[in-house]
Write a protein that holds these residues in place. Structure first.
Motif, PDB file in Angstrom:
ATOM      1  N   ASP A  20      -0.821   6.830  -0.917  1.00  0.00           N
ATOM      2  CA  ASP A  20      -0.429   5.490  -1.332  1.00  0.00           C
ATOM      3  C   ASP A  20       0.854   5.526  -2.158  1.00  0.00           C
ATOM      4  O   ASP A  20       1.490   6.578  -2.311  1.00  0.00           O
ATOM      5  N   LYS A  21       1.217   4.380  -2.706  1.00  0.00           N
ATOM      6  CA  LYS A  21       2.488   4.270  -3.424  1.00  0.00           C
ATOM      7  C   LYS A  21       2.525   5.099  -4.705  1.00  0.00           C
ATOM      8  O   LYS A  21       3.595   5.464  -5.177  1.00  0.00           O
ATOM      9  N   SER A  22       1.336   5.427  -5.268  1.00  0.00           N
ATOM     10  CA  SER A  22       1.292   6.246  -6.474  1.00  0.00           C
ATOM     11  C   SER A  22       1.339   7.731  -6.170  1.00  0.00           C
ATOM     12  O   SER A  22       1.384   8.541  -7.088  1.00  0.00           O
ATOM     13  N   GLY A  23       1.310   8.091  -4.870  1.00  0.00           N
ATOM     14  CA  GLY A  23       1.336   9.493  -4.482  1.00  0.00           C
ATOM     15  C   GLY A  23      -0.038  10.114  -4.346  1.00  0.00           C
ATOM     16  O   GLY A  23      -0.152  11.307  -4.028  1.00  0.00           O
ATOM     17  N   ASP A  50       8.507  10.171   9.059  1.00  0.00           N
ATOM     18  CA  ASP A  50       9.441   9.703   8.033  1.00  0.00           C
ATOM     19  C   ASP A  50       8.730   9.154   6.809  1.00  0.00           C
ATOM     20  O   ASP A  50       9.329   9.074   5.734  1.00  0.00           O
ATOM     21  N   LEU A  51       7.449   8.778   6.960  1.00  0.00           N
ATOM     22  CA  LEU A  51       6.751   8.082   5.886  1.00  0.00           C
ATOM     23  C   LEU A  51       5.588   8.852   5.281  1.00  0.00           C
ATOM     24  O   LEU A  51       5.114   8.484   4.200  1.00  0.00           O
ATOM     25  N   TYR A  66       0.829  -1.204   0.000  1.00  0.00           N
ATOM     26  CA  TYR A  66       0.000   0.000   0.000  1.00  0.00           C
ATOM     27  C   TYR A  66       0.863   1.254   0.000  1.00  0.00           C
ATOM     28  O   TYR A  66       0.559   2.235  -0.694  1.00  0.00           O
ATOM     29  N   LEU A  67       1.935   1.240   0.789  1.00  0.00           N
ATOM     30  CA  LEU A  67       2.820   2.401   0.852  1.00  0.00           C
ATOM     31  C   LEU A  67       3.888   2.368  -0.237  1.00  0.00           C
ATOM     32  O   LEU A  67       4.540   3.384  -0.481  1.00  0.00           O
TER      33      LEU A  67
END
Length: 287
Positions: free
Chosen positions: A163-166, A131-132, A116-117
């Motif tokens: 998410d991972k796509s921003g 940090d994330l 997901y991240l």
């Protein structure tokens, strides 16, 4: 060679070494820094007993420590297997799961959370939300985490997550505290439910409802009694003016008219024309 067997052999060897040193001292005599041999008629019984006692002590010590080491290794293996099985269970769950300690540091997660991240477990564990996540989301997460630690239990709230796509997606956080063996709060575990599609569907539904309400209001505007002229069929509006029925309905709704002539009106309006056409046909036939 197993560690406990190696320890047992070392203990046995040390015991035999001490007995050998004791025997050697009995046979040698230190005099002017030189060893001189002298005649030994026999070994006293008490010396034999002490040597046996020393050897037995080392053997018992070796067996005891070896057993403790074996039990400790078995416990460590079981603990490792339990952790591995627990991680497999977490990875099998199709929703993102994470857990943190009291310092709000990620101490673990499952594969769904990594996907997901868009980050690996090595990039997540040991880090904080600062940090994330973007600052505006990290501040919200930290504030909610602090509230949960101050009031242990269950916490559910809706928020957003990158998410991972921003892209920021709508999610529902379901978090709860967990305790250690002493019953003291040791951290928190959280589950993330993605509700982006649900919120989009709700938005589309609300838009449809709004359009239907607007259409219904327009329909209601044409309901009730309408004063209409029995001769020319004009409509009297709310201001008392008479106007064509087409214009009245067009102003009160989105209806557009396309004019035509029905068969009955056609007979009334064009009766003479039709007679002329019939007579012309009869003349053409007779000729």
């Amino acid at each position: 060679m197993k560690p406990e067997l190696r320890l047992f052999i070392i203990s046995l060897s040390l015991g035999l070494l001490l007995i050998g040193i004791d025997i050697l001292l009995d046979r040698l005599w230190l005099n002017d820094l030189h060893f001189d041999f002298f005649h030994v008629s026999g070994i006293p019984a008490n010396d034999l007993f002490m040597r046996f006692l020393v050897l037995s002590s080392f053997l018992f010590f070796g067996l005891l420590v070896s057993r403790q080491m074996r039990q400790h290794r078995e416990l460590m293996n079981k603990h490792t297997e339990a952790i591995f099985f627990q991680q497999q269970l977490l990875d099998a769950i199709p929703v993102p799961i994470f857990y943190k300690d009291l310092e709000y540091i990620y101490t673990g997660c499952n594969k769904s959370f990594e996907k997901y991240l868009g980050k690996s477990a090595e990039e997540i564990i040991g880090r904080t939300v600062n940090d994330l996540s973007p600052p505006h989301l990290a501040d919200l997460y930290h504030r909610r985490d602090a509230e949960l630690v101050e009031n242990p239990g269950v916490q559910v709230y809706e928020s957003k997550i990158k998410d991972k796509s921003g892209m920021e997606r709508n999610v529902l956080f379901h978090k709860a505290t967990f305790v250690d063996q002493n019953g003291t709060v040791a951290g928190m575990i959280g589950v993330i439910f993605d509700i982006t599609e649900l919120r989009q569907a709700e938005g589309a539904q609300e838009k449809l409802i709004s359009e239907l309400r607007s259409a219904l209001e327009q329909v209601k505007q044409l309901s009730g009694f309408l004063p209409i002229c029995s001769s020319c069929k004009k409509i009297r509006d709310d201001s008392g003016y008479w106007q064509q029925i087409e214009r009245y309905i067009r102003e009160k709704s989105s209806v557009e008219f396309s004019h035509s002539i029905c068969p009955d009106c056609s007979v009334k309006l064009f009766a003479d024309y039709e007679k002329e056409q019939e007579q012309k046909k009869d003349t053409d036939v007779s000729e």
